[in-house]
Design a protein around this motif. Structure first.
Motif, PDB file in Angstrom:
ATOM      1  N   PRO A  62       4.928  -1.539   6.745  1.00 32.67           N
ATOM      2  CA  PRO A  62       3.947  -1.201   5.777  1.00 32.67           C
ATOM      3  C   PRO A  62       4.460  -0.331   4.593  1.00 32.67           C
ATOM      4  O   PRO A  62       5.668   0.345   4.771  1.00 32.67           O
ATOM      5  N   ALA A  63       3.741  -0.257   3.467  1.00 39.66           N
ATOM      6  CA  ALA A  63       4.166   0.706   2.593  1.00 39.66           C
ATOM      7  C   ALA A  63       3.823   2.046   2.938  1.00 39.66           C
ATOM      8  O   ALA A  63       3.064   2.280   3.767  1.00 39.66           O
ATOM      9  N   PRO A  64       4.665   3.068   2.547  1.00 40.51           N
ATOM     10  CA  PRO A  64       4.580   4.469   2.893  1.00 40.51           C
ATOM     11  C   PRO A  64       3.105   4.705   2.691  1.00 40.51           C
ATOM     12  O   PRO A  64       2.647   4.546   1.574  1.00 40.51           O
ATOM     13  N   GLU A  65       2.511   5.758   3.497  1.00 35.71           N
ATOM     14  CA  GLU A  65       1.155   6.038   3.095  1.00 35.71           C
ATOM     15  C   GLU A  65       0.769   6.938   2.010  1.00 35.71           C
ATOM     16  O   GLU A  65      -0.087   6.497   1.182  1.00 35.71           O
ATOM     17  N   GLU A  66       1.926   7.687   1.508  1.00 38.30           N
ATOM     18  CA  GLU A  66       1.828   8.330   0.222  1.00 38.30           C
ATOM     19  C   GLU A  66       1.830   7.590  -0.929  1.00 38.30           C
ATOM     20  O   GLU A  66       1.327   8.065  -2.182  1.00 38.30           O
ATOM     21  N   TRP A  67       2.237   6.321  -0.912  1.00 37.54           N
ATOM     22  CA  TRP A  67       2.248   5.293  -2.078  1.00 37.54           C
ATOM     23  C   TRP A  67       1.399   4.232  -1.928  1.00 37.54           C
ATOM     24  O   TRP A  67       0.901   3.639  -2.794  1.00 37.54           O
ATOM     25  N   ALA A  68       0.859   3.838  -0.872  1.00 40.48           N
ATOM     26  CA  ALA A  68       0.178   2.708  -0.588  1.00 40.48           C
ATOM     27  C   ALA A  68      -1.237   2.637  -1.596  1.00 40.48           C
ATOM     28  O   ALA A  68      -2.035   3.678  -1.551  1.00 40.48           O
ATOM     29  N   GLY A  69      -1.337   1.740  -2.186  1.00 38.74           N
ATOM     30  CA  GLY A  69      -2.431   1.587  -3.149  1.00 38.74           C
ATOM     31  C   GLY A  69      -2.303   2.334  -4.462  1.00 38.74           C
ATOM     32  O   GLY A  69      -3.563   2.657  -5.042  1.00 38.74           O
ATOM     33  N   ARG A  70      -1.062   2.808  -4.629  1.00 34.10           N
ATOM     34  CA  ARG A  70      -1.120   3.880  -5.855  1.00 34.10           C
ATOM     35  C   ARG A  70       0.203   3.568  -6.752  1.00 34.10           C
ATOM     36  O   ARG A  70       0.927   2.352  -6.313  1.00 34.10           O
ATOM     37  N   THR A  71       0.503   4.210  -7.621  1.00 39.38           N
ATOM     38  CA  THR A  71       1.780   3.735  -8.452  1.00 39.38           C
ATOM     39  C   THR A  71       2.717   4.865  -8.075  1.00 39.38           C
ATOM     40  O   THR A  71       2.590   5.931  -7.374  1.00 39.38           O
ATOM     41  N   LEU A  72       3.881   4.594  -8.109  1.00 39.92           N
ATOM     42  CA  LEU A  72       5.198   5.241  -7.869  1.00 39.92           C
ATOM     43  C   LEU A  72       4.976   6.611  -8.731  1.00 39.92           C
ATOM     44  O   LEU A  72       4.771   6.390  -9.935  1.00 39.92           O
ATOM     45  N   PRO A  73       5.567   7.629  -8.026  1.00 42.37           N
ATOM     46  CA  PRO A  73       5.428   8.886  -9.077  1.00 42.37           C
ATOM     47  C   PRO A  73       6.695   8.907  -9.851  1.00 42.37           C
ATOM     48  O   PRO A  73       6.659   9.626 -10.951  1.00 42.37           O
ATOM     49  N   SER A  74       7.652   8.195  -9.630  1.00 39.73           N
ATOM     50  CA  SER A  74       8.869   8.246 -10.586  1.00 39.73           C
ATOM     51  C   SER A  74       9.668   6.736 -10.513  1.00 39.73           C
ATOM     52  O   SER A  74       9.587   6.155  -9.432  1.00 39.73           O
ATOM     53  N   PRO A  75       9.954   6.411 -11.447  1.00 40.86           N
ATOM     54  CA  PRO A  75      10.832   4.831 -11.156  1.00 40.86           C
ATOM     55  C   PRO A  75      12.140   5.124 -10.439  1.00 40.86           C
ATOM     56  O   PRO A  75      12.262   4.261  -9.896  1.00 40.86           O
ATOM     57  N   ALA A  76      12.742   6.197 -10.287  1.00 41.35           N
ATOM     58  CA  ALA A  76      13.803   6.484  -9.646  1.00 41.35           C
ATOM     59  C   ALA A  76      13.646   6.289  -8.051  1.00 41.35           C
ATOM     60  O   ALA A  76      14.334   5.900  -7.153  1.00 41.35           O
ATOM     61  N   GLU A  77      12.336   6.212  -7.670  1.00 43.40           N
ATOM     62  CA  GLU A  77      11.892   6.031  -6.102  1.00 43.40           C
ATOM     63  C   GLU A  77      12.273   4.771  -5.672  1.00 43.40           C
ATOM     64  O   GLU A  77      12.219   4.436  -4.469  1.00 43.40           O
ATOM     65  N   VAL A  78      12.543   3.545  -6.619  1.00 43.35           N
ATOM     66  CA  VAL A  78      12.846   2.565  -6.075  1.00 43.35           C
ATOM     67  C   VAL A  78      14.489   2.479  -5.309  1.00 43.35           C
ATOM     68  O   VAL A  78      14.909   1.685  -4.725  1.00 43.35           O
ATOM     69  N   PHE A  79      15.016   3.711  -5.349  1.00 42.08           N
ATOM     70  CA  PHE A  79      16.255   3.853  -5.084  1.00 42.08           C
ATOM     71  C   PHE A  79      16.261   4.600  -3.411  1.00 42.08           C
ATOM     72  O   PHE A  79      17.087   4.829  -2.818  1.00 42.08           O
ATOM     73  N   ARG A  80      14.869   4.920  -3.080  1.00 45.31           N
ATOM     74  CA  ARG A  80      14.720   5.484  -1.857  1.00 45.31           C
ATOM     75  C   ARG A  80      15.070   4.497  -0.915  1.00 45.31           C
ATOM     76  O   ARG A  80      14.686   3.412  -0.812  1.00 45.31           O
ATOM     77  N   PRO A  81      15.803   4.809   0.135  1.00 47.92           N
ATOM     78  CA  PRO A  81      16.452   3.861   1.087  1.00 47.92           C
ATOM     79  C   PRO A  81      15.425   3.321   2.133  1.00 47.92           C
ATOM     80  O   PRO A  81      15.604   3.744   3.400  1.00 47.92           O
ATOM     81  N   ILE A  82      14.531   2.611   1.731  1.00 45.70           N
ATOM     82  CA  ILE A  82      13.779   1.880   2.779  1.00 45.70           C
ATOM     83  C   ILE A  82      13.470   0.631   2.547  1.00 45.70           C
ATOM     84  O   ILE A  82      13.903   0.027   1.172  1.00 45.70           O
ATOM     85  N   HIS A  83      12.905  -0.177   3.122  1.00 41.72           N
ATOM     86  CA  HIS A  83      12.756  -1.630   3.079  1.00 41.72           C
ATOM     87  C   HIS A  83      11.833  -2.415   1.967  1.00 41.72           C
ATOM     88  O   HIS A  83      12.200  -3.241   1.588  1.00 41.72           O
ATOM     89  N   LEU A  84      11.019  -1.347   1.361  1.00 43.91           N
ATOM     90  CA  LEU A  84      10.065  -1.789   0.304  1.00 43.91           C
ATOM     91  C   LEU A  84      10.814  -2.490  -0.675  1.00 43.91           C
ATOM     92  O   LEU A  84      10.211  -3.382  -1.431  1.00 43.91           O
TER      93      LEU A  84
END
Length: 301
Positions: free
Chosen positions: A143-165
């Motif tokens: 699943p998506a991380p709880e702090e993000w699920a159903g929300r928008t990313l706090p920063s475009p740079a979060e796409v480089f967070r090393p997770i499956h999403l």
């Protein structure tokens, strides 16, 4: 009411979408991918691009002729080239979204609802969780991380967070971005998905759905691009991505990744120019190169 007519439930509008499927030697799985999309409300068309398969795909491989399935063929140019060829066809359509799907994965019935939750003009990209289907063992929910699920990313740079999403399969972008020329970087073979999502996210908010929108089929025994024989390419593509997207927010993900890649390349890499590019980047940014990586590289040279 039939699937793909743009309506669902009690007459509520369902967002419309096209599906892009790049395929290379995928005759055994692409039909499953196509079927998973055909059953979804809001589907306008599926564009399958055969990227120079040894045995060219046929309509039978896709489940037979269908009015909403298009098969394009090109000489082998890589997955970014194949997706770009499909995006050229998407840009002139009437679907609101473009959804990416790998030829060995499946979309779930959660996708239309996830697109609806992304909102109207407020989100330009939508990503969601997935279920990983392994050849051995049970299905693994991601699943998506709880702090993000159903929300928008706090920063475009979060796409480089090393997770499956943040992979391409299951992700969606607004058709307007495609029409404005958003395309995959053909110079990238590894990380091209995050590069595209980062550039798309620069145009507006990125919505993260709490729904799992894709079944990701993972063959644990197969050789992946993250494997040792691709160490040189991983480093070269990483350096290119950092050069395009380095900022204060992204640096907190790039710096530890550079350290991991240095150790990985010192053990498995062969290209001295790739090693030099990585170490030059680290020195320029003041990032530490692990001593173990330096010693491994010294003993190999």
């Amino acid at each position: 009411m039939t699937a793909g007519d743009g309506r669902e439930g009690e007459g509520a509008a369902t967002p419309t979408f096209d599906v892009v499927i790049p395929a290379y030697n995928a005759a055994s799985t692409v039909g499953r991918a196509v079927r998973s999309a055909l059953g979804l409300f809001g589907l306008r068309q599926i564009i399958v691009v055969d990227d120079g398969s040894a045995e060219p795909l046929t309509e039978d491989d896709l489940g037979g002729p269908h009015g909403r399935v298009r098969l394009l063929r090109q000489t082998n140019g890589g997955v970014s080239s194949a997706r770009n060829a499909a995006l050229d066809q998407v840009s002139g359509g009437d679907a609101a979204w473009c959804v990416f799907l790998d030829a060995d994965d499946e979309l779930t019935e959660e996708l239309p609802a996830a697109l609806a939750e992304a909102g109207g003009a407020t989100a330009v990209v939508m990503v969601g969780g997935r279920d990983e289907v392994l050849k051995t063992g049970p299905v693994k929910p991601r699943p998506a991380p709880e702090e993000w699920a159903g929300r928008t990313l706090p920063s475009p740079a979060e796409v480089f967070r090393p997770i499956h999403l943040f992979s391409t399969t299951g992700a969606a972008i607004r058709r307007e971005l495609v029409a404005d020329g958003l395309r995959f970087d053909p110079e990238l073979a590894i990380g091209e998905d995050r590069d595209l999502l980062r550039r798309a996210a620069a145009s507006g908010p990125t919505f993260v759905s709490s729904r799992r929108v894709v079944l990701y089929h993972r063959d644990e025994a197969s050789e992946h691009l993250s494997g040792p024989k691709h160490a040189d390419r991983r480093v070269r593509d990483f350096v290119r991505i950092v050069g395009k997207h380095l900022d204060v927010d992204a640096a907190r993900y790039f710096e530890p990744q550079a350290a991991r890649l240095a150790k990985f390349h010192a053990r498995h890499g062969r290209d001295a120019d790739a090693w030099r590019a990585l170490t030059d980047l680290c020195r320029a940014q003041g990032w530490s190169i692990p001593l173990k990586a330096k010693l491994l590289r010294l003993f190999k040279s």
